[in-house]
Design an enzyme around this catalytic site. Sequence first.
Site, mmCIF file in Angstrom:
data_model
loop_
_atom_site.group_PDB
_atom_site.id
_atom_site.type_symbol
_atom_site.label_atom_id
_atom_site.label_comp_id
_atom_site.label_asym_id
_atom_site.label_seq_id
_atom_site.Cartn_x
_atom_site.Cartn_y
_atom_site.Cartn_z
ATOM 1 N N PRO A 1 9.494 -3.705 -0.250
ATOM 2 C CA PRO A 1 10.692 -3.436 0.561
ATOM 3 C C PRO A 1 10.483 -3.776 2.028
ATOM 4 C CG PRO A 1 9.561 -1.392 0.010
ATOM 5 C CD PRO A 1 8.861 -2.472 -0.753
ATOM 6 N N VAL A 2 11.553 -4.242 2.672
ATOM 7 C CA VAL A 2 11.514 -4.505 4.119
ATOM 8 C C VAL A 2 11.669 -3.157 4.830
ATOM 9 C CG1 VAL A 2 12.725 -5.646 6.025
ATOM 10 C CG2 VAL A 2 12.490 -6.810 3.812
ATOM 11 N N ALA A 3 10.827 -2.913 5.839
ATOM 12 C CA ALA A 3 10.830 -1.635 6.582
ATOM 13 C C ALA A 3 10.765 -0.453 5.627
ATOM 14 C CB ALA A 3 12.066 -1.528 7.492
ATOM 15 N N GLY B 1 4.783 -4.271 3.739
ATOM 16 C CA GLY B 1 5.245 -5.560 3.232
ATOM 17 C C GLY B 1 5.018 -6.688 4.230
ATOM 18 N N GLY B 2 5.378 -6.466 5.495
ATOM 19 C CA GLY B 2 5.190 -7.485 6.528
ATOM 20 C C GLY B 2 3.708 -7.772 6.743
ATOM 21 N N SER B 3 2.885 -6.718 6.669
ATOM 22 C CA SER B 3 1.445 -6.900 6.847
ATOM 23 C C SER B 3 0.847 -7.661 5.669
ATOM 24 C CB SER B 3 0.755 -5.542 6.987
ATOM 25 O OG SER B 3 1.218 -4.884 8.140
ATOM 26 N N GLY C 1 7.642 1.149 4.663
ATOM 27 C CA GLY C 1 6.428 1.971 4.750
ATOM 28 C C GLY C 1 5.392 1.577 3.725
ATOM 29 N N MET C 2 5.497 0.346 3.192
ATOM 30 C CA MET C 2 4.511 -0.129 2.214
ATOM 31 C C MET C 2 3.748 -1.357 2.713
ATOM 32 S SD MET C 2 6.122 0.331 -1.504
ATOM 33 C CE MET C 2 4.571 -0.240 -2.180
ATOM 34 N N ASP D 1 -1.784 -2.617 9.730
ATOM 35 C CA ASP D 1 -2.016 -2.537 8.283
ATOM 36 C C ASP D 1 -2.568 -3.832 7.687
ATOM 37 O OD1 ASP D 1 -1.022 0.016 8.365
ATOM 38 O OD2 ASP D 1 0.975 -0.529 7.664
ATOM 39 N N LYS E 1 0.831 -1.213 0.000
ATOM 40 C CA LYS E 1 0.000 0.000 0.000
ATOM 41 C C LYS E 1 0.855 1.249 0.000
ATOM 42 C CE LYS E 1 0.912 1.124 4.481
ATOM 43 N NZ LYS E 1 1.642 2.307 4.897
#
Length: 372
Positions: free
Chosen positions: A129-131, A136-138, A133-134, A171, A25
């Site tokens: 990307p890791v960390a 990714g982990g969520s 702000g998009m 997120d 996102k």
Amino acid sequence: MTRFASPDIGAHKAPSSVIASAPGKVNLGLWVGPIESSGYHPLTTVFESVAMREYVEAEAGDDVGSDERVCVQTLVYRLAPSAREPRFDRDLTREFASLDGPANLAARAAQALRPAGVSLRLTIHKTLPVAGGMAGGSADAAAALTAVNHLLELRLTDEDLAERGRHLGADVPACLLGGVSLGLGRGDRMRMIASGTARPTSQSRWWTLVFAEKGLSTPRVFAEFDRLSMAVSGTTEATAPNASSGSTSPMPPALTNPGETIGSRELLGLSRKGTGIAGALHNALAPAAFSLRPELEEIGSRCLAAGATKWMLSGSGPTVAALCETRDQARRVSEELVGAPAVRGTAVTWGPARGVRTHHRLPSWCIDRGEI
Ligand code: C5P
């Protein structure tokens, strides 16, 4: 490569493997209130899901190790500016191998759904990307929840998954839902504004995403936001310096009450098509991220110089999202920014994209983990 057996659930044989994908996102709007006793800040945010997706393959079996009931492996891919498909990146895969423990958000998602006696293996095909702000982990967690729900035939509803998801990360519900959505609370109480599509249409928006060399930790950006808010007002009031003018920008009053959202000026601005949203883009965390990483403003200026209509920071950063009129313009901005100082890479994408989905097979660009 180990193939996992189908779990036996009653007399019925469940599938041996399920693939799900979820979108990343960008935040079209982000307003931040003062920190609460929970340690979280109340948010009003408008998410746009974008077409960069994480794919998660879930398999069940009993040979994932005696003390580890959920085993996860992340394979990292990169999208070169002129390429249509991401390519596997062995170096980044090695760099992020440390993320593959039980604290991984996708592993925690699988763990939350795993019945006693069932072991799970997750393979994450990562393009976000890791960390960055998009989310990714969520997105990994959203895809893992969906894949495990289907794999183990748990029959959890979308609402059940969103409820589980919001406990994992704020997120996750947005990644499940897709499209353009309004998030209240911690940004996790969602309401759909516009649905996403499977492919770009004439109504889609084009973005160039510029990934910074180093990630930025979300708690660190919120802590900097608190520090700056104190400096501006003497309290951590529900205001934050405005990214473009340096003035304060209060939480939009109509957006603070979930019942009064429609009709708000900010929301109407962000409901427009294409680049019509440019004037309404807002990110209250931007000054905090720029304070920690001044080079991000330079990256944004380069995007404008390369022809982008507007740029902003995605979430807590450091990814810079440049809004473009057309796909071709987004490609030009992307090519200009590759190799710029402090830039790790760029990608062209579009939104709003649809939320979580299951798939019969992985995309052709995904490699088999046996190949690494
Ligand atoms: O939601 P998530 O667990 O990803 O958030 C990570 C951290 O970011 C939180 O522990 C908190 O420090 C900060 N945060 C916040 N307010 C929010 C969301 C996150 O302060 N609404």
